[in-house]
Design a protein around this motif. Structure first.
Motif, PDB file in Angstrom:
ATOM      1  N   ALA A   1       0.830  -1.203   0.000  1.00  0.00           N
ATOM      2  CA  ALA A   1       0.000   0.000   0.000  1.00  0.00           C
ATOM      3  C   ALA A   1       0.865   1.253   0.000  1.00  0.00           C
ATOM      4  O   ALA A   1       0.563   2.234  -0.691  1.00  0.00           O
ATOM      5  N   LEU A   2       1.948   1.227   0.745  1.00  0.00           N
ATOM      6  CA  LEU A   2       2.849   2.382   0.769  1.00  0.00           C
ATOM      7  C   LEU A   2       3.564   2.564  -0.562  1.00  0.00           C
ATOM      8  O   LEU A   2       3.832   3.695  -0.986  1.00  0.00           O
ATOM      9  N   ALA A   3       3.849   1.456  -1.246  1.00  0.00           N
ATOM     10  CA  ALA A   3       4.476   1.552  -2.569  1.00  0.00           C
ATOM     11  C   ALA A   3       3.535   2.225  -3.558  1.00  0.00           C
ATOM     12  O   ALA A   3       3.971   3.039  -4.392  1.00  0.00           O
ATOM     13  N   GLN A   4       2.239   1.907  -3.479  1.00  0.00           N
ATOM     14  CA  GLN A   4       1.259   2.563  -4.344  1.00  0.00           C
ATOM     15  C   GLN A   4       1.206   4.062  -4.041  1.00  0.00           C
ATOM     16  O   GLN A   4       1.159   4.893  -4.960  1.00  0.00           O
ATOM     17  N   PHE A   5       1.215   4.389  -2.760  1.00  0.00           N
ATOM     18  CA  PHE A   5       1.229   5.799  -2.363  1.00  0.00           C
ATOM     19  C   PHE A   5       2.442   6.518  -2.948  1.00  0.00           C
ATOM     20  O   PHE A   5       2.323   7.610  -3.536  1.00  0.00           O
ATOM     21  N   GLU A   6       3.607   5.901  -2.821  1.00  0.00           N
ATOM     22  CA  GLU A   6       4.826   6.545  -3.313  1.00  0.00           C
ATOM     23  C   GLU A   6       4.776   6.749  -4.823  1.00  0.00           C
ATOM     24  O   GLU A   6       5.183   7.802  -5.334  1.00  0.00           O
ATOM     25  N   GLN A   7       4.265   5.770  -5.549  1.00  0.00           N
ATOM     26  CA  GLN A   7       4.150   5.914  -7.002  1.00  0.00           C
ATOM     27  C   GLN A   7       3.260   7.096  -7.374  1.00  0.00           C
ATOM     28  O   GLN A   7       3.593   7.889  -8.259  1.00  0.00           O
ATOM     29  N   GLN A   8       2.123   7.214  -6.697  1.00  0.00           N
ATOM     30  CA  GLN A   8       1.198   8.298  -7.027  1.00  0.00           C
ATOM     31  C   GLN A   8       1.785   9.668  -6.692  1.00  0.00           C
ATOM     32  O   GLN A   8       1.648  10.611  -7.481  1.00  0.00           O
ATOM     33  N   VAL A   9       2.418   9.804  -5.545  1.00  0.00           N
ATOM     34  CA  VAL A   9       2.932  11.124  -5.170  1.00  0.00           C
ATOM     35  C   VAL A   9       4.136  11.507  -6.037  1.00  0.00           C
ATOM     36  O   VAL A   9       4.334  12.693  -6.341  1.00  0.00           O
ATOM     37  N   ARG A  10       4.925  10.533  -6.455  1.00  0.00           N
ATOM     38  CA  ARG A  10       6.056  10.857  -7.327  1.00  0.00           C
ATOM     39  C   ARG A  10       5.560  11.255  -8.721  1.00  0.00           C
ATOM     40  O   ARG A  10       6.139  12.157  -9.360  1.00  0.00           O
ATOM     41  N   ARG A  11       4.504  10.593  -9.209  1.00  0.00           N
ATOM     42  CA  ARG A  11       3.927  10.996 -10.502  1.00  0.00           C
ATOM     43  C   ARG A  11       3.377  12.419 -10.430  1.00  0.00           C
ATOM     44  O   ARG A  11       3.385  13.146 -11.431  1.00  0.00           O
ATOM     45  N   ALA A  12       2.893  12.801  -9.259  1.00  0.00           N
ATOM     46  CA  ALA A  12       2.347  14.151  -9.080  1.00  0.00           C
ATOM     47  C   ALA A  12       3.440  15.179  -8.751  1.00  0.00           C
ATOM     48  O   ALA A  12       3.142  16.359  -8.560  1.00  0.00           O
ATOM     49  N   ASN A  13       4.686  14.721  -8.689  1.00  0.00           N
ATOM     50  CA  ASN A  13       5.830  15.595  -8.404  1.00  0.00           C
ATOM     51  C   ASN A  13       5.728  16.260  -7.028  1.00  0.00           C
ATOM     52  O   ASN A  13       6.187  17.390  -6.848  1.00  0.00           O
ATOM     53  N   ALA A  14       5.117  15.567  -6.078  1.00  0.00           N
ATOM     54  CA  ALA A  14       5.085  16.082  -4.710  1.00  0.00           C
ATOM     55  C   ALA A  14       6.499  16.071  -4.143  1.00  0.00           C
ATOM     56  O   ALA A  14       7.258  15.126  -4.343  1.00  0.00           O
ATOM     57  N   THR A  15       6.850  17.125  -3.432  1.00  0.00           N
ATOM     58  CA  THR A  15       8.233  17.262  -2.957  1.00  0.00           C
ATOM     59  C   THR A  15       8.401  16.996  -1.469  1.00  0.00           C
ATOM     60  O   THR A  15       9.522  16.771  -1.006  1.00  0.00           O
ATOM     61  N   SER A  16       7.303  17.039  -0.707  1.00  0.00           N
ATOM     62  CA  SER A  16       7.413  16.831   0.736  1.00  0.00           C
ATOM     63  C   SER A  16       6.445  15.735   1.155  1.00  0.00           C
ATOM     64  O   SER A  16       5.248  15.964   1.306  1.00  0.00           O
ATOM     65  N   PHE A  17       6.983  14.527   1.325  1.00  0.00           N
ATOM     66  CA  PHE A  17       6.133  13.406   1.714  1.00  0.00           C
ATOM     67  C   PHE A  17       6.976  12.356   2.422  1.00  0.00           C
ATOM     68  O   PHE A  17       8.215  12.358   2.340  1.00  0.00           O
ATOM     69  N   GLU A  18       6.300  11.452   3.085  1.00  0.00           N
ATOM     70  CA  GLU A  18       6.979  10.346   3.750  1.00  0.00           C
ATOM     71  C   GLU A  18       6.077   9.129   3.789  1.00  0.00           C
ATOM     72  O   GLU A  18       4.848   9.244   3.692  1.00  0.00           O
ATOM     73  N   LEU A  19       6.710   7.970   3.915  1.00  0.00           N
ATOM     74  CA  LEU A  19       5.996   6.706   4.064  1.00  0.00           C
ATOM     75  C   LEU A  19       6.089   6.287   5.523  1.00  0.00           C
ATOM     76  O   LEU A  19       7.166   6.335   6.120  1.00  0.00           O
ATOM     77  N   ARG A  20       4.951   5.876   6.089  1.00  0.00           N
ATOM     78  CA  ARG A  20       4.961   5.501   7.494  1.00  0.00           C
ATOM     79  C   ARG A  20       4.240   4.159   7.678  1.00  0.00           C
ATOM     80  O   ARG A  20       3.019   4.089   7.557  1.00  0.00           O
ATOM     81  N   ARG A  21       5.011   3.120   7.965  1.00  0.00           N
ATOM     82  CA  ARG A  21       4.420   1.825   8.289  1.00  0.00           C
ATOM     83  C   ARG A  21       4.271   1.738   9.797  1.00  0.00           C
ATOM     84  O   ARG A  21       5.242   1.882  10.534  1.00  0.00           O
TER      85      ARG A  21
END
Length: 278
Positions: free
Chosen positions: A72-92
């Motif tokens: 689920a976090l990998a899907q999140f990372e793919q979407q935010v990188r496609r959107a060129n978001a610059t400030s994000f983190e993954l939290r398990r």
């Protein structure tokens, strides 16, 4: 105050992509840091006091839960990188979903969650996951329906107003959205039955308060003896609202849990995103 830290709960449900898209929109509007949070569902007690080494028979099961969260976090990372978001983190989060997400959300300005889908049972979340987070995190929650597409949120806002502490918190917490909205409509149901919650004119005080924040509000007084939750949802549909703002439960939460109530009705039958605060 703008939303500067936004948490979005991610899992492997079909609505996760929609939640992430809305989170990206809101984060971009306020320049917010975005947290993608996935819970393994592993009890904190089990994780801290048993551990993988102490319970080898549970190790394969625990690995599966962590793999699901990581996916689920990998899907999140793919979407935010496609959107060129610059400030994000993954939290398990190695904890049960409700308390784990609530704790993380308590240090955020907004949490974005999904409505419970009765047709897609998720034993890791439980049926009262959204309201649990709203009540225990101290953070406003934006709940996204499990059905439907939502390209944007907050252009046309309906506020359910009853003068309660929870409703006041919801309006205050929704201010970043209300300021950007094209239209804001405030609905007051049966105000004569709640004289102690309103001034001389129901909705006038909160409308003036919002006007001082640059929010133009139209107030409508509604009368009826039916379920207020159903009436709110019907009004949202008729007015073309793309966001409903309301308090989550009140001092009589136990009565609402037992008998239904506005909060429970909306959470079960919502068709637009709902921002709630407790």
């Amino acid at each position: 105050m703008p939303y500067k830290t936004i948490l979005v709960h991610v899992d492997q449900s079909h609505q996760t992509a929609t939640r992430i898209d809305l989170a990206l929109q809101l984060a971009a509007a306020d320049g917010a840091h975005l947290i993608g949070a996935a819970s393994t569902g592993i009890s904190a007690f089990l994780h801290q006091h048993v551990g993988d080494a102490g319970a080898p028979s549970l190790a394969p099961y625990l690995d599966i839960l962590r793999q699901r969260a990581d996916a689920a976090l990998a899907q999140f990372e793919q979407q935010v990188r496609r959107a060129n978001a610059t400030s994000f983190e993954l939290r398990r989060i190695d904890d049960e979903a409700a308390p784990g997400i609530s704790l993380s959300a308590s240090f955020c300005d907004l949490a974005i969650l999904g409505q419970t889908d009765p047709g897609q049972a998720n034993q890791l979340l439980g049926p009262d996951f959204p309201e649990y987070v709203a009540i225990h995190s101290g953070c406003p929650v934006l709940i996204v329906p499990y059905a439907g597409a939502f390209a944007s949120v907050g252009a046309h806002v309906l506020v359910g107003w009853n003068g309660s502490l929870e409703a006041r918190r919801a309006v205050r917490d929704a201010l970043p959205l209300l300021r950007r909205a094209r239209t804001v409509e405030l609905a007051v149901f049966n105000p004569r039955q709640q004289d102690d919650a309103h001034g001389q004119q129901a909705g006038a005080d909160i409308a003036l308060h919002l006007a001082r924040h640059g929010v133009a509000v139209s107030v409508r007084e509604e009368a009826g003896n039916g379920d207020v939750g159903e009436a709110l949802l019907s009004l949202a549909a008729d007015s073309g609202a793309d966001l409903l703002v309301m308090g989550c439960y009140g001092h009589a939460r136990l009565r609402e849990v037992l008998l239904g109530g506005t909060t429970r009705t909306v959470l079960q039958a919502m068709t637009v995103p709902v921002l709630m605060a407790h």
